[in-house]
Design a protein around this motif. Sequence first.
Motif, PDB file in Angstrom:
ATOM      1  N   ALA A 159       0.831  -1.199   0.000  1.00  0.00           N
ATOM      2  CA  ALA A 159       0.000   0.000   0.000  1.00  0.00           C
ATOM      3  C   ALA A 159       0.870   1.254   0.000  1.00  0.00           C
ATOM      4  O   ALA A 159       0.630   2.192  -0.772  1.00  0.00           O
ATOM      5  CB  ALA A 159      -0.935  -0.003   1.208  1.00  0.00           C
ATOM      6  N   LEU A 160       1.906   1.292   0.843  1.00  0.00           N
ATOM      7  CA  LEU A 160       2.802   2.449   0.860  1.00  0.00           C
ATOM      8  C   LEU A 160       3.578   2.568  -0.438  1.00  0.00           C
ATOM      9  O   LEU A 160       3.794   3.667  -0.959  1.00  0.00           O
ATOM     10  CB  LEU A 160       3.763   2.357   2.039  1.00  0.00           C
ATOM     11  N   ASN A 161       3.985   1.448  -0.984  1.00  0.00           N
ATOM     12  CA  ASN A 161       4.718   1.435  -2.248  1.00  0.00           C
ATOM     13  C   ASN A 161       3.849   1.996  -3.371  1.00  0.00           C
ATOM     14  O   ASN A 161       4.291   2.826  -4.174  1.00  0.00           O
ATOM     15  CB  ASN A 161       5.149  -0.006  -2.552  1.00  0.00           C
ATOM     16  N   ILE A 162       2.618   1.547  -3.429  1.00  0.00           N
ATOM     17  CA  ILE A 162       1.708   2.007  -4.478  1.00  0.00           C
ATOM     18  C   ILE A 162       1.345   3.479  -4.275  1.00  0.00           C
ATOM     19  O   ILE A 162       1.282   4.256  -5.234  1.00  0.00           O
ATOM     20  CB  ILE A 162       0.470   1.093  -4.545  1.00  0.00           C
ATOM     21  N   LEU A 163       1.158   3.900  -3.016  1.00  0.00           N
ATOM     22  CA  LEU A 163       0.859   5.309  -2.728  1.00  0.00           C
ATOM     23  C   LEU A 163       2.027   6.201  -3.155  1.00  0.00           C
ATOM     24  O   LEU A 163       1.836   7.228  -3.813  1.00  0.00           O
ATOM     25  CB  LEU A 163       0.550   5.481  -1.242  1.00  0.00           C
ATOM     26  N   GLY A 164       3.244   5.798  -2.772  1.00  0.00           N
ATOM     27  CA  GLY A 164       4.422   6.565  -3.177  1.00  0.00           C
ATOM     28  C   GLY A 164       4.598   6.579  -4.685  1.00  0.00           C
ATOM     29  O   GLY A 164       4.932   7.604  -5.279  1.00  0.00           O
ATOM     30  N   ALA A 165       4.355   5.440  -5.313  1.00  0.00           N
ATOM     31  CA  ALA A 165       4.451   5.357  -6.776  1.00  0.00           C
ATOM     32  C   ALA A 165       3.435   6.283  -7.433  1.00  0.00           C
ATOM     33  O   ALA A 165       3.743   6.936  -8.435  1.00  0.00           O
ATOM     34  CB  ALA A 165       4.233   3.917  -7.236  1.00  0.00           C
ATOM     35  N   GLY A 166       2.249   6.346  -6.860  1.00  0.00           N
ATOM     36  CA  GLY A 166       1.225   7.244  -7.403  1.00  0.00           C
ATOM     37  C   GLY A 166       1.654   8.696  -7.334  1.00  0.00           C
ATOM     38  O   GLY A 166       1.462   9.460  -8.282  1.00  0.00           O
ATOM     39  N   GLY A 167       2.271   9.075  -6.212  1.00  0.00           N
ATOM     40  CA  GLY A 167       2.746  10.458  -6.061  1.00  0.00           C
ATOM     41  C   GLY A 167       3.820  10.808  -7.070  1.00  0.00           C
ATOM     42  O   GLY A 167       3.773  11.860  -7.716  1.00  0.00           O
ATOM     43  N   TRP A 168       4.806   9.918  -7.232  1.00  0.00           N
ATOM     44  CA  TRP A 168       5.855  10.171  -8.219  1.00  0.00           C
ATOM     45  C   TRP A 168       5.300  10.151  -9.637  1.00  0.00           C
ATOM     46  O   TRP A 168       5.732  10.944 -10.491  1.00  0.00           O
ATOM     47  CB  TRP A 168       6.997   9.162  -8.079  1.00  0.00           C
ATOM     48  N   THR A 169       4.338   9.286  -9.901  1.00  0.00           N
ATOM     49  CA  THR A 169       3.749   9.231 -11.240  1.00  0.00           C
ATOM     50  C   THR A 169       3.044  10.539 -11.573  1.00  0.00           C
ATOM     51  O   THR A 169       3.170  11.057 -12.693  1.00  0.00           O
ATOM     52  CB  THR A 169       2.789   8.033 -11.353  1.00  0.00           C
ATOM     53  N   ILE A 170       2.333  11.100 -10.611  1.00  0.00           N
ATOM     54  CA  ILE A 170       1.688  12.406 -10.817  1.00  0.00           C
ATOM     55  C   ILE A 170       2.749  13.465 -11.107  1.00  0.00           C
ATOM     56  O   ILE A 170       2.573  14.302 -12.007  1.00  0.00           O
ATOM     57  CB  ILE A 170       0.819  12.780  -9.597  1.00  0.00           C
ATOM     58  N   ALA A 171       3.859  13.431 -10.354  1.00  0.00           N
ATOM     59  CA  ALA A 171       4.936  14.396 -10.588  1.00  0.00           C
ATOM     60  C   ALA A 171       5.523  14.227 -11.992  1.00  0.00           C
ATOM     61  O   ALA A 171       5.801  15.227 -12.674  1.00  0.00           O
ATOM     62  CB  ALA A 171       6.024  14.229  -9.532  1.00  0.00           C
ATOM     63  N   GLN A 203      13.795  -6.818  -8.143  1.00  0.00           N
ATOM     64  CA  GLN A 203      13.494  -7.026  -6.737  1.00  0.00           C
ATOM     65  C   GLN A 203      12.592  -8.243  -6.548  1.00  0.00           C
ATOM     66  O   GLN A 203      12.203  -8.556  -5.450  1.00  0.00           O
ATOM     67  CB  GLN A 203      12.845  -5.779  -6.132  1.00  0.00           C
ATOM     68  N   CYS A 204      12.262  -8.904  -7.616  1.00  0.00           N
ATOM     69  CA  CYS A 204      11.524 -10.157  -7.550  1.00  0.00           C
ATOM     70  C   CYS A 204      12.214 -11.119  -8.526  1.00  0.00           C
ATOM     71  O   CYS A 204      13.164 -10.746  -9.193  1.00  0.00           O
ATOM     72  CB  CYS A 204      10.044  -9.956  -7.880  1.00  0.00           C
ATOM     73  N   GLU A 205      11.748 -12.320  -8.594  1.00  0.00           N
ATOM     74  CA  GLU A 205      12.371 -13.304  -9.474  1.00  0.00           C
ATOM     75  C   GLU A 205      12.341 -12.819 -10.936  1.00  0.00           C
ATOM     76  O   GLU A 205      11.386 -12.172 -11.352  1.00  0.00           O
ATOM     77  CB  GLU A 205      11.650 -14.648  -9.366  1.00  0.00           C
ATOM     78  N   PRO A 206      13.383 -13.128 -11.716  1.00  0.00           N
ATOM     79  CA  PRO A 206      13.457 -12.619 -13.089  1.00  0.00           C
ATOM     80  C   PRO A 206      12.231 -12.902 -13.963  1.00  0.00           C
ATOM     81  O   PRO A 206      11.889 -12.098 -14.807  1.00  0.00           O
ATOM     82  CB  PRO A 206      14.698 -13.313 -13.646  1.00  0.00           C
ATOM     83  N   ASN A 207      11.566 -14.020 -13.768  1.00  0.00           N
ATOM     84  CA  ASN A 207      10.393 -14.339 -14.591  1.00  0.00           C
ATOM     85  C   ASN A 207       9.084 -14.017 -13.894  1.00  0.00           C
ATOM     86  O   ASN A 207       8.029 -14.463 -14.318  1.00  0.00           O
ATOM     87  CB  ASN A 207      10.413 -15.818 -14.985  1.00  0.00           C
ATOM     88  N   GLU A 208       9.146 -13.242 -12.835  1.00  0.00           N
ATOM     89  CA  GLU A 208       7.966 -12.923 -12.038  1.00  0.00           C
ATOM     90  C   GLU A 208       7.679 -11.428 -12.139  1.00  0.00           C
ATOM     91  O   GLU A 208       8.583 -10.611 -12.240  1.00  0.00           O
ATOM     92  CB  GLU A 208       8.275 -13.304 -10.580  1.00  0.00           C
ATOM     93  N   TRP A 209       6.428 -11.090 -12.130  1.00  0.00           N
ATOM     94  CA  TRP A 209       6.031  -9.687 -12.129  1.00  0.00           C
ATOM     95  C   TRP A 209       5.590  -9.324 -10.725  1.00  0.00           C
ATOM     96  O   TRP A 209       4.686  -9.921 -10.173  1.00  0.00           O
ATOM     97  CB  TRP A 209       4.903  -9.440 -13.126  1.00  0.00           C
ATOM     98  N   CYS A 210       6.244  -8.352 -10.140  1.00  0.00           N
ATOM     99  CA  CYS A 210       5.848  -7.878  -8.818  1.00  0.00           C
ATOM    100  C   CYS A 210       5.537  -6.391  -8.932  1.00  0.00           C
ATOM    101  O   CYS A 210       5.868  -5.754  -9.932  1.00  0.00           O
ATOM    102  CB  CYS A 210       6.941  -8.154  -7.791  1.00  0.00           C
ATOM    103  N   ASN A 211       4.896  -5.860  -7.912  1.00  0.00           N
ATOM    104  CA  ASN A 211       4.502  -4.450  -7.954  1.00  0.00           C
ATOM    105  C   ASN A 211       5.671  -3.529  -8.280  1.00  0.00           C
ATOM    106  O   ASN A 211       5.553  -2.635  -9.113  1.00  0.00           O
ATOM    107  CB  ASN A 211       3.887  -4.026  -6.623  1.00  0.00           C
ATOM    108  N   GLN A 212       6.810  -3.739  -7.619  1.00  0.00           N
ATOM    109  CA  GLN A 212       7.931  -2.820  -7.815  1.00  0.00           C
ATOM    110  C   GLN A 212       8.473  -2.879  -9.230  1.00  0.00           C
ATOM    111  O   GLN A 212       8.833  -1.869  -9.802  1.00  0.00           O
ATOM    112  CB  GLN A 212       9.042  -3.096  -6.804  1.00  0.00           C
ATOM    113  N   ARG A 213       8.525  -4.055  -9.836  1.00  0.00           N
ATOM    114  CA  ARG A 213       9.007  -4.148 -11.217  1.00  0.00           C
ATOM    115  C   ARG A 213       8.070  -3.385 -12.158  1.00  0.00           C
ATOM    116  O   ARG A 213       8.509  -2.637 -13.027  1.00  0.00           O
ATOM    117  CB  ARG A 213       9.124  -5.593 -11.683  1.00  0.00           C
ATOM    118  N   VAL A 214       6.781  -3.560 -11.982  1.00  0.00           N
ATOM    119  CA  VAL A 214       5.806  -2.855 -12.824  1.00  0.00           C
ATOM    120  C   VAL A 214       5.950  -1.353 -12.636  1.00  0.00           C
ATOM    121  O   VAL A 214       5.977  -0.584 -13.608  1.00  0.00           O
ATOM    122  CB  VAL A 214       4.370  -3.334 -12.510  1.00  0.00           C
TER     123      VAL A 214
END
Length: 161
Positions: free
Chosen positions: A29-41, A78-89
């Motif tokens: 949740a914090l990761n996505i919130l922070g990502a949203g703020g930077w995306t707006i910027a 930050q996740c396995e090479p063949n895996e999609w995680c929030n941070q990679r996206v």
Amino acid sequence: KNSSKNQSCNMPYSLDLTDVICSPLGFDALNILGAGGWTIAYIASIYIGYKEKTYCIPFVSLCSNYAWELYFAFFDFQCEPNEWCNQRVINIIWAVFDTFIVIELLLYGYKYFETTINKSIWYSTFIFIFGSALTFIHLFQESFDPIGGITAFVDNYLMSC
């Protein structure tokens, strides 16, 4: 208090905000919130840069940020090479936005320096600073920062100055 350690944050368990932040749901949740703020910027920066025919993020900060996002989106996961995680996206999305901001820097930034340097020096300086940032991030991450947290903090600091 329980003296065992929370593995994801390496902090002692307690009945405070740490439990929420360090839980997988809280971290996401914090990761996505922070990502949203930077995306707006980023979107605002792209819009203003296009509208005003300028660039909106300082040269060195942008080179460092672009290097960090490309590195952690495509080279070190930050996740396995063949895996999609929030941070990679998130890193891939940011890298795409940063590509537009870098294009604005290269298209519109030279006009602020044309009385002191020529265009070839302008582009060479970008390549040198970007390459230096990418090299520093790689070497620092390999030596001291396996998950990228310290380099992310330094990059955020540069971006926020």
